[in-house]
Design a protein around this motif. Structure first.
Motif, PDB file in Angstrom:
ATOM      1  N   ARG A 149       0.831  -1.207   0.000  1.00  0.00           N
ATOM      2  CA  ARG A 149       0.000   0.000   0.000  1.00  0.00           C
ATOM      3  C   ARG A 149       0.866   1.259   0.000  1.00  0.00           C
ATOM      4  NH1 ARG A 149      -2.575   2.661   4.519  1.00  0.00           N
ATOM      5  NH2 ARG A 149      -4.116   4.129   3.665  1.00  0.00           N
ATOM      6  N   LYS A 150       1.921   1.258   0.805  1.00  0.00           N
ATOM      7  CA  LYS A 150       2.816   2.426   0.844  1.00  0.00           C
ATOM      8  C   LYS A 150       3.569   2.587  -0.470  1.00  0.00           C
ATOM      9  CE  LYS A 150       1.605   2.312   5.167  1.00  0.00           C
ATOM     10  NZ  LYS A 150       0.506   1.413   5.566  1.00  0.00           N
ATOM     11  N   MET A 151       3.945   1.462  -1.080  1.00  0.00           N
ATOM     12  CA  MET A 151       4.626   1.529  -2.368  1.00  0.00           C
ATOM     13  C   MET A 151       3.745   2.218  -3.406  1.00  0.00           C
ATOM     14  SD  MET A 151       5.856  -1.678  -4.717  1.00  0.00           S
ATOM     15  CE  MET A 151       6.095  -1.455  -6.477  1.00  0.00           C
ATOM     16  N   LEU A 152       2.496   1.844  -3.481  1.00  0.00           N
ATOM     17  CA  LEU A 152       1.593   2.437  -4.455  1.00  0.00           C
ATOM     18  C   LEU A 152       1.391   3.934  -4.219  1.00  0.00           C
ATOM     19  CD1 LEU A 152      -1.138  -0.350  -4.668  1.00  0.00           C
ATOM     20  CD2 LEU A 152       0.602   0.189  -6.380  1.00  0.00           C
ATOM     21  N   ALA A 153       1.589   4.370  -2.971  1.00  0.00           N
ATOM     22  CA  ALA A 153       1.369   5.779  -2.629  1.00  0.00           C
ATOM     23  C   ALA A 153       2.588   6.659  -2.878  1.00  0.00           C
ATOM     24  CB  ALA A 153       0.951   5.895  -1.159  1.00  0.00           C
ATOM     25  N   LYS A 172      13.553  16.264   8.669  1.00  0.00           N
ATOM     26  CA  LYS A 172      12.248  15.921   8.120  1.00  0.00           C
ATOM     27  C   LYS A 172      12.040  14.414   8.056  1.00  0.00           C
ATOM     28  CE  LYS A 172       9.095  16.986   4.347  1.00  0.00           C
ATOM     29  NZ  LYS A 172       8.859  17.745   3.100  1.00  0.00           N
ATOM     30  N   LEU A 173      13.125  13.659   8.049  1.00  0.00           N
ATOM     31  CA  LEU A 173      13.019  12.204   7.974  1.00  0.00           C
ATOM     32  C   LEU A 173      12.251  11.617   9.146  1.00  0.00           C
ATOM     33  CD1 LEU A 173      16.605  11.257   6.740  1.00  0.00           C
ATOM     34  CD2 LEU A 173      14.511  11.447   5.385  1.00  0.00           C
ATOM     35  N   ASP A 174      12.222  12.286  10.283  1.00  0.00           N
ATOM     36  CA  ASP A 174      11.529  11.767  11.459  1.00  0.00           C
ATOM     37  C   ASP A 174      10.094  12.268  11.583  1.00  0.00           C
ATOM     38  OD1 ASP A 174      13.573  10.112  12.548  1.00  0.00           O
ATOM     39  OD2 ASP A 174      14.644  11.922  13.160  1.00  0.00           O
ATOM     40  N   GLU A 175       9.624  13.031  10.616  1.00  0.00           N
ATOM     41  CA  GLU A 175       8.236  13.484  10.647  1.00  0.00           C
ATOM     42  C   GLU A 175       7.296  12.300  10.445  1.00  0.00           C
ATOM     43  OE1 GLU A 175       7.254  16.579   7.975  1.00  0.00           O
ATOM     44  OE2 GLU A 175       8.683  18.016   8.831  1.00  0.00           O
ATOM     45  N   PRO A 176       6.176  12.258  11.178  1.00  0.00           N
ATOM     46  CA  PRO A 176       5.199  11.181  10.968  1.00  0.00           C
ATOM     47  C   PRO A 176       4.510  11.328   9.617  1.00  0.00           C
ATOM     48  CG  PRO A 176       4.340  12.827  12.489  1.00  0.00           C
ATOM     49  CD  PRO A 176       5.767  13.189  12.242  1.00  0.00           C
ATOM     50  N   MET A 177       4.029  10.200   9.098  1.00  0.00           N
ATOM     51  CA  MET A 177       3.344  10.181   7.816  1.00  0.00           C
ATOM     52  C   MET A 177       1.833  10.184   8.038  1.00  0.00           C
ATOM     53  SD  MET A 177       5.527  10.158   5.369  1.00  0.00           S
ATOM     54  CE  MET A 177       4.274   9.803   4.162  1.00  0.00           C
ATOM     55  N   PRO A 178       1.141  11.240   7.665  1.00  0.00           N
ATOM     56  CA  PRO A 178      -0.311  11.233   7.781  1.00  0.00           C
ATOM     57  C   PRO A 178      -0.906  10.141   6.911  1.00  0.00           C
ATOM     58  CG  PRO A 178       0.429  13.106   6.482  1.00  0.00           C
ATOM     59  CD  PRO A 178       1.658  12.487   7.061  1.00  0.00           C
ATOM     60  N   GLU A 179      -1.920   9.463   7.445  1.00  0.00           N
ATOM     61  CA  GLU A 179      -2.611   8.353   6.777  1.00  0.00           C
ATOM     62  C   GLU A 179      -1.824   7.045   6.818  1.00  0.00           C
ATOM     63  OE1 GLU A 179      -4.205   9.144   2.827  1.00  0.00           O
ATOM     64  OE2 GLU A 179      -3.642  11.250   3.070  1.00  0.00           O
ATOM     65  N   PHE A 180      -0.575   7.096   7.278  1.00  0.00           N
ATOM     66  CA  PHE A 180       0.253   5.892   7.229  1.00  0.00           C
ATOM     67  C   PHE A 180       0.940   5.607   8.557  1.00  0.00           C
ATOM     68  CE2 PHE A 180       0.055   7.299   2.792  1.00  0.00           C
ATOM     69  CZ  PHE A 180      -0.410   6.133   2.193  1.00  0.00           C
ATOM     70  N   LEU A 233      -6.302  -1.532   1.337  1.00  0.00           N
ATOM     71  CA  LEU A 233      -5.742  -1.893   0.037  1.00  0.00           C
ATOM     72  C   LEU A 233      -6.850  -2.285  -0.941  1.00  0.00           C
ATOM     73  CD1 LEU A 233      -3.134  -2.376  -1.586  1.00  0.00           C
ATOM     74  CD2 LEU A 233      -3.132  -4.723  -0.706  1.00  0.00           C
ATOM     75  N   GLN A 234      -7.791  -3.096  -0.487  1.00  0.00           N
ATOM     76  CA  GLN A 234      -8.902  -3.501  -1.349  1.00  0.00           C
ATOM     77  C   GLN A 234      -9.714  -2.299  -1.798  1.00  0.00           C
ATOM     78  OE1 GLN A 234     -10.691  -7.695  -0.473  1.00  0.00           O
ATOM     79  NE2 GLN A 234     -10.332  -6.740   1.519  1.00  0.00           N
ATOM     80  N   GLY A 396      14.196  -1.224   0.353  1.00  0.00           N
ATOM     81  CA  GLY A 396      12.858  -1.543  -0.107  1.00  0.00           C
ATOM     82  C   GLY A 396      11.822  -1.584   1.002  1.00  0.00           C
ATOM     83  N   ASP A 397      10.987  -2.616   0.956  1.00  0.00           N
ATOM     84  CA  ASP A 397       9.881  -2.748   1.902  1.00  0.00           C
ATOM     85  C   ASP A 397      10.351  -3.058   3.322  1.00  0.00           C
ATOM     86  OD1 ASP A 397      10.542  -5.389   0.575  1.00  0.00           O
ATOM     87  OD2 ASP A 397       9.230  -6.101   2.169  1.00  0.00           O
ATOM     88  N   GLN A 398      11.636  -3.371   3.496  1.00  0.00           N
ATOM     89  CA  GLN A 398      12.118  -3.758   4.828  1.00  0.00           C
ATOM     90  C   GLN A 398      11.976  -2.624   5.841  1.00  0.00           C
ATOM     91  OE1 GLN A 398      16.132  -5.070   3.948  1.00  0.00           O
ATOM     92  NE2 GLN A 398      15.378  -6.514   2.413  1.00  0.00           N
TER      93      GLN A 398
END
Length: 469
Positions: A149-153, A172-180, A233-234, A396-398
Motif C-alpha cells: 500500500r505504501k509503495m503504491l502511494a 524531516k526524515l523523522d516526521e510522521p506520515m499522515p494516513e500511514f 488496500l482492497q 525496499g519494503d524492509q
C-alpha cells in the motif's frame, strides 16, 4: 446439460511465474503446491537462473523454463534491488510471453483450460504480457499489505513533498506520515543508489500493470496482523485481496507440500542444529541473518561482529557469500572473511555458518531473538515461531516492515540507525536479558498463537475466485 457437465470436467490450470529470488520463489512455490492440493492443475513457468528443482516439489506440478538471457546487472550482488528488478522485467518479457503462448496452444490441444496466471507482483512486464494474451491475471505480492500500500502511494507522497529528495533537511526524515501511521518519512520504501524519479517510475509501471490487467491481489499475510491494511488496500485498488498466509505454515500442514521443499541460495549447514542442542538453555541464543540479498559494507559488517562479541550473548550468525559489498566475489562460494581475532574472541560462544535451515532454527527452543533485515518471509517465520526481532532493514519494503515490527506489533527493537559495536552490544543484551526484551517475547508469543489460528479459509476463497474467472 451434457455440454455443461463436459465443461465442468475440464481441468482448470493455473500458470505461475516468479522472479528468481529466494524470497519470491518460495512463497510462489508454496502457493503452487497448495493450489495443487485443492484440485487445480499447476504449471510453473520459471527462469533458468535459480531454477527450482522439480524433484523437491509434488509430482503433480509441471515446471517449464522460459529460457531467458539475463544481463549482468540482473544477478550481480553489487547492483541494487531496483536495478535488478528493472533488468529482470526487461529480460523476461519476451521469453515469458513466448512460453505462455506456447503453453496456451498446448493446453488447448489437451482440452485443458488455463484459468489464470499468478504473476510475481513486481513483474509488471509479465502481468502485461499475460493480459495481452487474454489470460486473467492475479498478482502475488511477497511483501506485506502495508508495504504494498505504501509503495503504491509513493508518487502521491512525492508530489506532496514527503519523499526524501536532494535538499530535504535531515530532520524531516523523522516526521510522521499522515494516513500511514506508524510510519515516519524515513520508513518509506527506498533503495540506496536510486533516485526518487527512478523509484516512482518503477512504482508507476507496477501500478499501471495491476490496474490494467489484474483481477485480484494474493498476499502472503494473515488478517490478525494486517486486517486494517488489507481493507484499505482492497478499497484503494477496487480489487479483491486474498490474505492466504502464512504460506509456510499452511504448506507444512499439507502432505503433498513437504516443508523441506525450499528454494535456497546455498545448502544449509544443518550442523548448527545439534550445536543449538548442545548446552544452550532455552531462549539464550540470538540468531543473526540478513537474508539472501541484503549486503552491507565492510565497516558495518565489522561493527556487527564486534558488537556480537562484546554482548556476551551466544549467537548463530549466517555470513553468506556476497553479503559484504564488493568482497568475496572472485569465489562465489566463499563467504567474506571475519574480522581478525573475532573467532578467538567468541570461541565456544558463537557459530558462523554460510547458510542455515532458518525455519528449524527459529523453531529451536534455544533461540531467544532474531537479528533480521525484516524481509517479509523472515518476519513471518519469526512471528510464527514467537521469536522477537532485532531489526536492521537494508532496502525496499524492509523499512516499512521494521517499523511495524517495532511500533505496531511491539515484537522488536532497532539495532540502531548507525551500526556501531557499542550500540550493537547494548541492543543485543537488552533484547536477550533486559525487561523490554521480556515484554517483547511475551507479545511475540501471543502473535504466534494468532498466526497458528490461520485456517486457510482465504485460500479456499482464492480457489473459488480462480474457478470463477
Amino acid at each position: 446439460m451434457a455440454g455443461q457437465e463436459q465443461q465442468h470436467q475440464r481441468r482448470r490450470v493455473v500458470v505461475l511465474f516468479s522472479l528468481p529470488f529466494q524470497g519470491h520463489l518460495n512463497p510462489m512455490l508454496k502457493l503452487a503446491s497448495l493450489l495443487h492440493t485443492r484440485g487445480l492443475g499447476v504449471t510453473v513457468l520459471h527462469t533458468d537462473f535459480n531454477a527450482p528443482d522439480p524433484a523437491r516439489h509434488p509430482a503433480g506440478l509441471a515446471f517449464v523454463p522460459i529460457h531467458e538471457t539475463l544481463p549482468g546487472e540482473a544477478t550481480s550482488p553489487d547492483s541494487n534491488i531496483l536495478t535488478k528488478l528493472l533488468a529482470l522485467n526487461a529480460a523476461c518479457d519476451a521469453p515469458f510471453r513466448h512460453a505462455l503462448a506456447s503453453l496456451l496452444r498446448a493446453r488447448h490441444r489437451d482440452d485443458d483450460d488455463v484459468a489464470c496466471a499468478v504473476v510475481d507482483g513486481q513483474c509488471f512486464a509479465a502481468m502485461r504480457a499475460a493480459g495481452e494474451l487474454g489470460v486473467p491475471v492475479l498478482a502475488l505480492r511477497t511483501d506485506s499489505a502495508a508495504a504494498f500500500r505504501k509503495m503504491l502511494a509513493i508518487p502521491r507522497l512525492r508530489d506532496a513533498g514527503y519523499i526524501p529528495i536532494k535538499g530535504n533537511k535531515k530532520e524531516k526524515l523523522d516526521e510522521p506520515m499522515p494516513e500511514f501511521e506508524p510510519l515516519r518519512v524515513r520508513d518509506l520504501i527506498r533503495v540506496e543508489g536510486s533516485d526518487t524519479d527512478e523509484i516512482c517510475s518503477f512504482v508507476a509501471s507496477v501500478a499501471d500493470a495491476v490496474r490494467a490487467t489484474v483481477s485480484g491481489i494474493v498476499l502472503n499475510t494473515f488478517e490478525a496482523v494486517e486486517a486494517s491494511e488489507l481493507s484499505k488496500l482492497q478499497s484503494e485498488l477496487s480489487l479483491p485481496a486474498f490474505a492466504v498466509g502464512p504460506l509456510h505454515l499452511l504448506s507444512s500442514s499439507s502432505s503433498q507440500a513437504p516443508a523441506e521443499a525450499e528454494q535456497s541460495v546455498h545448502e544449509p549447514d544443518r550442523g548448527c542444529l545439534p550445536w543449538l542442542d548442545d548446552g544452550h538453555p532455552p531462549r539464550s541464543v540470538i540468531y543473526v541473518s540478513l537474508g539472501s540479498l541484503a549486503c552491507v559494507d565492510r565497516v558495518v559488517f565489522d561493527e556487527m561482529a564486534w558488537g556480537l562479541a562484546r554482548s556476551g550473548v551466544p549467537f548463530l550468525w549466517v555470513v553468506r557469500p556476497g553479503s559484504i559489498t564488493g568482497v568475496g566475489e572472485d569465489d562465489g562460494e566463499a563467504p567474506p572473511p571475519l574480522p581478525e581475532g573475532f573467532e578467538e574472541e567468541t570461541r565456544g560462544r558463537g557459530r558462523v555458518v554460510k547458510w542455515a535451515p532458518q525455519r528449524e532454527v527459529l523453531a529451536h527452543a534455544s533461540i531467544g531473538a532474531f537479528w533480521t533485515h525484516c524481509g517479509w518471509n523472515s518476519t513471518l517465520e519469526s512471528v510464527c515461531e514467537g521469536v522477537p526481532m532485532l531489526v536492521q532493514p537494508c532496502f525496499g519494503d524492509q523499512m516499512v516492515t521494521a517499523r511495524y515490527v517495532t511500533h505496531e506489533w511491539g515484537v522488536g527493537m532497532e539495532v540502531g540507525e548507525v551500526i556501531e559495536r557499542g550500540r550493537v552490544a547494548e541492543a543485543v543484551a537488552k533484547m536477550m536479558v533486559g525487561e523490554d526484551g521480556a515484554l517483547m517475547k511475551e507479545r511475540a508469543r501471543h502473535l504466534k498463537m494468532e498466526a497458528s489460528a490461520a485456517t486457510g479459509s482465504a485460500m479456499d476463497g482464492l480457489v473459488r475466485h480462480i474457478l470463477s474467472l
